[in-house]
Design a protein around this motif. Structure first.
Motif, PDB file in Angstrom:
ATOM      1  N   ALA A 145       0.813  -1.211   0.000  1.00 31.62           N
ATOM      2  CA  ALA A 145       0.000   0.000   0.000  1.00 31.62           C
ATOM      3  C   ALA A 145       0.847   1.262   0.000  1.00 31.62           C
ATOM      4  O   ALA A 145       0.317   2.351  -0.189  1.00 31.62           O
ATOM      5  N   SER A 146       2.147   1.117   0.191  1.00 32.87           N
ATOM      6  CA  SER A 146       2.988   2.318   0.195  1.00 32.87           C
ATOM      7  C   SER A 146       3.061   2.905  -1.209  1.00 32.87           C
ATOM      8  O   SER A 146       2.891   2.207  -2.202  1.00 32.87           O
ATOM      9  N   GLY A 147       3.324   4.178  -1.279  1.00 31.00           N
ATOM     10  CA  GLY A 147       3.394   4.857  -2.569  1.00 31.00           C
ATOM     11  C   GLY A 147       4.548   4.388  -3.432  1.00 31.00           C
ATOM     12  O   GLY A 147       4.582   4.644  -4.626  1.00 31.00           O
ATOM     13  N   CYS A 148       5.518   3.681  -2.840  1.00 29.82           N
ATOM     14  CA  CYS A 148       6.657   3.178  -3.607  1.00 29.82           C
ATOM     15  C   CYS A 148       6.291   1.939  -4.409  1.00 29.82           C
ATOM     16  O   CYS A 148       6.924   1.635  -5.410  1.00 29.82           O
ATOM     17  N   VAL A 149       5.288   1.206  -3.971  1.00 30.52           N
ATOM     18  CA  VAL A 149       4.935  -0.056  -4.625  1.00 30.52           C
ATOM     19  C   VAL A 149       3.782   0.140  -5.604  1.00 30.52           C
ATOM     20  O   VAL A 149       3.867  -0.257  -6.760  1.00 30.52           O
ATOM     21  N   VAL A 150       2.693   0.739  -5.143  1.00 33.80           N
ATOM     22  CA  VAL A 150       1.525   0.975  -5.992  1.00 33.80           C
ATOM     23  C   VAL A 150       1.390   2.472  -6.219  1.00 33.80           C
ATOM     24  O   VAL A 150       1.443   3.262  -5.272  1.00 33.80           O
TER      25      VAL A 150
END
Length: 121
Positions: A77-82
């Motif tokens: 859910a972090s902005g780095c993944v999705v």
């Protein structure tokens, strides 16, 4: 959460009410689940900023599970993944212009008067 209406319709209940996301086991939690959650929010008409708030809240919840409960998962859910929805990070310009022909000048004068009255003598 039963006392305040904002808590009943806010971001946490929205995450808990999402039937697809809440039915996923933590061990099976994937980026596809987060993308589905993001698409369901943007597809039902939520603003991109609301979707980002809920994704950030979900990321915080997952990070808490990782750090406090030693859950060995990736925080999808972090902005780095999705990726966050497009247009969610629009910044507003709140600077007053010094053009005396606009209505902003009146707002500037009101701000100056408010500051003058709030200063101690």
């Amino acid at each position: 959460m039963t006392d305040r209406k904002a808590d009943q319709i806010g971001h946490i209940p929205a995450i808990l009410r999402d039937t697809v996301l809440s039915s996923v086991r933590l061990s099976k939690f994937s980026a596809e689940d987060v993308r589905g959650f993001r698409e369901s929010m943007t597809g039902t008409g939520y603003a991109a900023a609301a979707a980002v708030k809920r994704l950030n809240l979900l990321a915080s919840i997952i990070q808490h599970a990782i750090s406090e409960w030693d859950v060995p998962i990736i925080n999808h859910a972090s902005g780095c993944v999705v990726k966050h929805p497009e247009g969610a990070d629009k910044k507003r310009n709140r600077r007053l212009l010094e053009n005396r022909d606009t209505s902003l000048w009146k707002e500037f004068e009101r701000l100056i008067k408010a500051i003058e009255t709030s200063l101690p003598l």
